[in-house]
Design an enzyme around this catalytic site. Sequence first.
Site, mmCIF file in Angstrom:
data_model
loop_
_atom_site.group_PDB
_atom_site.id
_atom_site.type_symbol
_atom_site.label_atom_id
_atom_site.label_comp_id
_atom_site.label_asym_id
_atom_site.label_seq_id
_atom_site.Cartn_x
_atom_site.Cartn_y
_atom_site.Cartn_z
ATOM 1 C CB CYS A 10 -0.929 -0.246 1.267
ATOM 2 S SG CYS A 10 0.085 -0.025 2.875
ATOM 3 C CB CYS A 32 -3.418 0.825 8.596
ATOM 4 S SG CYS A 32 -4.324 0.979 6.783
#
Length: 323
Positions: free
Chosen positions: A52, A129
């Site tokens: 990402c 995340c």
Amino acid sequence: MARDNLIGGGLWEEYSHEVQRRMDNPTNMGEITEEEKGNNELIIADFGAESCGDAVRLYWLIDPKSDTIKTSRFKSFGCGTAIASSDMMAELCMDKTVDEALEITNIEVEKALRDNPDIPAVPGQKMHCSVMAYDVIKKAASMYKGVDMDSLESEFIICECARVSQDTLKQVIELNKLSTIEQITDYTKAGGFCKSCIKPGGHEVKDIYLVDLLAEGVEEIEAAEKTRKIIEAKGNGNFASMSLVQKIKSVESILEEYIRPTLKADGGDVELIDVKEDTDAFEVLIKYQGECMSCSMNTTTTLAGIQDMLTFKLKANIRVIVT
């Protein structure tokens, strides 16, 4: 940015107030400079997620006498969730030893960000995340210890979000005879967050996916069940002609299916020690475990029940002896 003030709510409703607060005003963001070092050791560790593009830099001031992290700060290059997760990660490291910090998991970071213990702090697809939290801690610890980062990981992790290893998943699938991904998630939490570990095509590319382990596990369970039925069938009227290994497996399969579930429900268990042939009977030597060891019925009712079941299923004269 509070959720209640957002028009229409939408995706923001899936983020806790604590996450949103730390997105806007992180508590532990910043550098630690050489001037602040004093007698402590300064560690600066970088880690980035190729999938990402997010990256985090972790600063630790460590007291070398006690290996305690006195100050922990971070810089994050990524989305708001990565900032909030990194902020909480840095906070959780504070006042812990380096080894204690290594035990901080991604789920622990996420749970610390919750407003309500039962409601996730971030939507499942954003759980990745917080994965960098564990990885950057491991990087910092490896730098402090002077070892390779991979040496601090003793297991092969399948689900990075929940930190669930391949060995754990295999054991859970086999022991509980799981047959669906949903069951795996219920038992282990694996696959319940970003879902990249479930099958190809997710957020991150994996070497092994849950669908692979499940297919493998189901195949092994089915093979074991077929073997059990064959062994049990051979025992019907033919126990005497079986080899010792076949006798032991046959007895074991009956204990596992008909005896252990009842004993385990009361906190007990039974271990098969040996099978011996006497002049007038086959002696099955067992050892009680757990609550069965102190139960007053372990040499009367329970023993008689085990003996009757083995005699009935094996069509042989069985004498059960407690060792």
